[in-house]
Design an enzyme around this catalytic site. Structure first.
Site, PDB file in Angstrom:
ATOM      1  N   HIS A  75       0.842  -1.191   0.000  1.00 28.75           N
ATOM      2  CA  HIS A  75       0.000   0.000   0.000  1.00 28.75           C
ATOM      3  C   HIS A  75       0.878   1.243   0.000  1.00 28.75           C
ATOM      4  O   HIS A  75       1.723   1.406   0.874  1.00 28.75           O
ATOM      5  CB  HIS A  75      -0.912   0.015   1.222  1.00 28.75           C
ATOM      6  CG  HIS A  75      -2.120  -0.861   1.073  1.00 28.75           C
ATOM      7  ND1 HIS A  75      -3.249  -0.726   1.853  1.00 28.75           N
ATOM      8  CD2 HIS A  75      -2.374  -1.880   0.218  1.00 28.75           C
ATOM      9  CE1 HIS A  75      -4.144  -1.632   1.497  1.00 28.75           C
ATOM     10  NE2 HIS A  75      -3.626  -2.348   0.512  1.00 28.75           N
ATOM     11  N   TYR A 204      -9.520   5.740   7.025  1.00 25.54           N
ATOM     12  CA  TYR A 204      -9.637   6.189   8.404  1.00 25.54           C
ATOM     13  C   TYR A 204     -10.750   7.232   8.463  1.00 25.54           C
ATOM     14  O   TYR A 204     -10.722   8.213   7.724  1.00 25.54           O
ATOM     15  CB  TYR A 204      -8.321   6.795   8.893  1.00 25.54           C
ATOM     16  CG  TYR A 204      -7.255   5.774   9.184  1.00 25.54           C
ATOM     17  CD1 TYR A 204      -7.045   5.309  10.478  1.00 25.54           C
ATOM     18  CD2 TYR A 204      -6.449   5.243   8.169  1.00 25.54           C
ATOM     19  CE1 TYR A 204      -6.071   4.364  10.769  1.00 25.54           C
ATOM     20  CE2 TYR A 204      -5.473   4.289   8.440  1.00 25.54           C
ATOM     21  CZ  TYR A 204      -5.291   3.865   9.743  1.00 25.54           C
ATOM     22  OH  TYR A 204      -4.326   2.920  10.019  1.00 25.54           O
ATOM     23  N   PRO A 296      -4.253   1.085  18.556  1.00 27.93           N
ATOM     24  CA  PRO A 296      -4.030   0.545  17.206  1.00 27.93           C
ATOM     25  C   PRO A 296      -4.194   1.562  16.086  1.00 27.93           C
ATOM     26  O   PRO A 296      -3.927   1.224  14.931  1.00 27.93           O
ATOM     27  CB  PRO A 296      -5.082  -0.564  17.103  1.00 27.93           C
ATOM     28  CG  PRO A 296      -6.166  -0.143  18.040  1.00 27.93           C
ATOM     29  CD  PRO A 296      -5.475   0.543  19.175  1.00 27.93           C
ATOM     30  N   LYS A 300       1.084   0.515  14.957  1.00 22.78           N
ATOM     31  CA  LYS A 300       2.480   0.464  15.405  1.00 22.78           C
ATOM     32  C   LYS A 300       2.839  -0.736  16.268  1.00 22.78           C
ATOM     33  O   LYS A 300       4.021  -1.032  16.456  1.00 22.78           O
ATOM     34  CB  LYS A 300       2.810   1.745  16.192  1.00 22.78           C
ATOM     35  CG  LYS A 300       2.746   3.019  15.377  1.00 22.78           C
ATOM     36  CD  LYS A 300       3.754   2.985  14.272  1.00 22.78           C
ATOM     37  CE  LYS A 300       3.571   4.123  13.294  1.00 22.78           C
ATOM     38  NZ  LYS A 300       4.311   3.910  12.050  1.00 22.78           N
ATOM     39  N   TYR A 388       3.566   7.220   9.664  1.00 23.42           N
ATOM     40  CA  TYR A 388       2.761   6.035   9.382  1.00 23.42           C
ATOM     41  C   TYR A 388       3.610   4.896   8.823  1.00 23.42           C
ATOM     42  O   TYR A 388       3.448   3.737   9.227  1.00 23.42           O
ATOM     43  CB  TYR A 388       1.637   6.385   8.405  1.00 23.42           C
ATOM     44  CG  TYR A 388       0.574   5.311   8.317  1.00 23.42           C
ATOM     45  CD1 TYR A 388      -0.499   5.300   9.215  1.00 23.42           C
ATOM     46  CD2 TYR A 388       0.629   4.305   7.354  1.00 23.42           C
ATOM     47  CE1 TYR A 388      -1.471   4.320   9.162  1.00 23.42           C
ATOM     48  CE2 TYR A 388      -0.339   3.320   7.287  1.00 23.42           C
ATOM     49  CZ  TYR A 388      -1.393   3.328   8.191  1.00 23.42           C
ATOM     50  OH  TYR A 388      -2.346   2.348   8.133  1.00 23.42           O
TER      51      TYR A 388
END
Length: 400
Positions: A75, A204, A296, A300, A388
């Site tokens: 991704h 998200y 979450p 990580k 990220y």
């Protein structure tokens, strides 16, 4: 009592313990793994599915990356949804060409288990009353009960990879340990289904009804999450109720594309930020969830555990190869540099995307203003992307 001898006793056969065991095996260092539950139970735990480049490289180094490379989904971006509209964060563009890979923790655990079994390495499952002893001396050992008998493993070092509720951190002297914790006033209700993902990338969601996440494990298996109150019980949520609530939090396009189906697994996970300092107590080293927990939101947890394993493996190799304890002495500092940065990002991202009880209406306005800035600022996009995908391996060690 039976007594055996190994170089490193690893407590916990989750991904961090198994990965450490595999890396040590590749380096010619003997290790025994002791786990309190069965292998099937370990595989039944549904966990994270986003791997950073550091973790991908480490899995390859351990020699178990073939299936990950074949089936994992690369991704290069994520979608952010708020105010009914989606905005894409180009991870490749704003992180110097890096990316993440979708590959379920369950699958990675299976790969590590299979490799360990194929090599004939010892893993003791369903070990009861495991205890760690003498780690403040040069001769530590681990005891456990199995099949009605007590067993002892003499070793040089103990790796505590047994999670938040494990025996290793609990055995550290209280005067030598400090714990930092923030418990969040909500949980994530997760649903796993054999349905195609609603989007090629993760979505998200910041919604007036609460946070949501559209994730995936493969092109045919999806993982979805809803923010729910801590008082909710998973039994109170039917599949239909979950899908209806998810639709209410999505944009029109995602709502139209959403494919629903029966759940394979459904659970509610509480959210917390937690760090133990230090991560070393004599010859006992904590790694993964035994030493830290992140919410979450930032994906990580598994990646921080892999970094701990990398540092600990390298330090043990240095000890056995060069007779040097320098990297062992530096283990805690190096790990904590990365841990606190990941904790900060996960806390910040959680604050940005969730609805908190008793928030005033102005809080949502603040969130939307910050999201608007982030999505229209190169610096803002780079902040999200760099954190990220994961900072370089030596970043925390360099500046902490």
């Amino acid at each position: 009592m039976t007594t055996t001898r190994t170089q490193v006793a690893i407590v916990g056969a989750g991904p961090s313990g198994l990965l450490l065991g595999q890396l040590l095996h590749k380096a010619g260092i003997d290790a025994v793994i002791v786990e309190r539950v069965s292998g099937d139970y370990v595989l039944g735990r549904i966990r994270a599915g986003i791997l950073e480049q550091v973790t991908i490289d480490l899995v390859d180094e351990a020699g178990v990356g073939r299936r990950m490379r074949q089936e994992g989904l690369v991704h290069g971006g994520i979608e952010m949804l708020w105010g009914g509209k989606r905005h894409r964060v180009d991870l490749n563009k704003y992180s110097g060409g890096r990316h993440v890979m979708v590959y379920g923790q369950t699958e990675l655990t299976r790969d590590l288990m299979d490799a360990r079994a194929a090599a004939g390495l010892k893993t003791v499952y369903e070990a009861k009353n495991t205890a760690v002893h003498g780690f403040d001396t040069a001769k530590p050992h681990v005891t456990y009960e199995k099949d009605g008998a007590t067993h002892r493993i003499d070793c040089d070092f103990i790796a505590g990879c047994d999670g938040f509720h494990g025996v290793c951190r609990a055995s550290a002297p209280r005067a030598a340990i400090r714990e930092y914790e923030k418990v969040y006033p909500f949980g994530w209700l997760g649903l796993l289904s054999d349905t195609p993902p609603v989007c090629d990338e993760l979505i998200y969601v910041n919604s007036p009804r609460g946070f949501a996440l559209c994730s995936q494990r493969s092109t045919t298996r999806s993982r979805y999450y809803l923010q729910v109150p801590l008082t909710d019980k998973v039994e109170e949520w039917s599949d239909d109720a979950f899908w209806q609530e998810l639709k209410l939090r999505l944009d029109d396009e995602a709502r139209a594309r959403l494919v629903t189906g029966p759940s394979i697994e459904k659970s509610i996970a509480p959210l917390r930020s937690f760090v133990t300092e230090p991560l070393r107590f004599g010859r006992l080293f904590l790694a993964g969830d035994a030493g830290h927990i992140v919410p979450p939101t930032g994906a990580k947890g598994l990646n921080l555990a892999a970094t701990d394993v990398k540092y600990l493996h390298d330090a043990l190799v240095e000890f056995y190869t060069d007779k040097s304890e320098a990297s062992l002495d530096d283990y805690s500092r190096k790990c904590l540099g990365r841990i606190w940065r990941a904790e900060r990002f996960s806390w910040w991202f959680t604050q940005l995307m969730h609805r908190f009880p008793h928030d005033e209406q102005i809080t949502a306005k603040f969130q939307h203003a910050e999201l608007d800035y982030l999505m229209h600022s190169e610096a803002g996009l780079r902040t999200i992307a760099e954190n990220y995908v994961g900072l370089p391996l030596d970043f925390g060690a360099r500046v902490h």
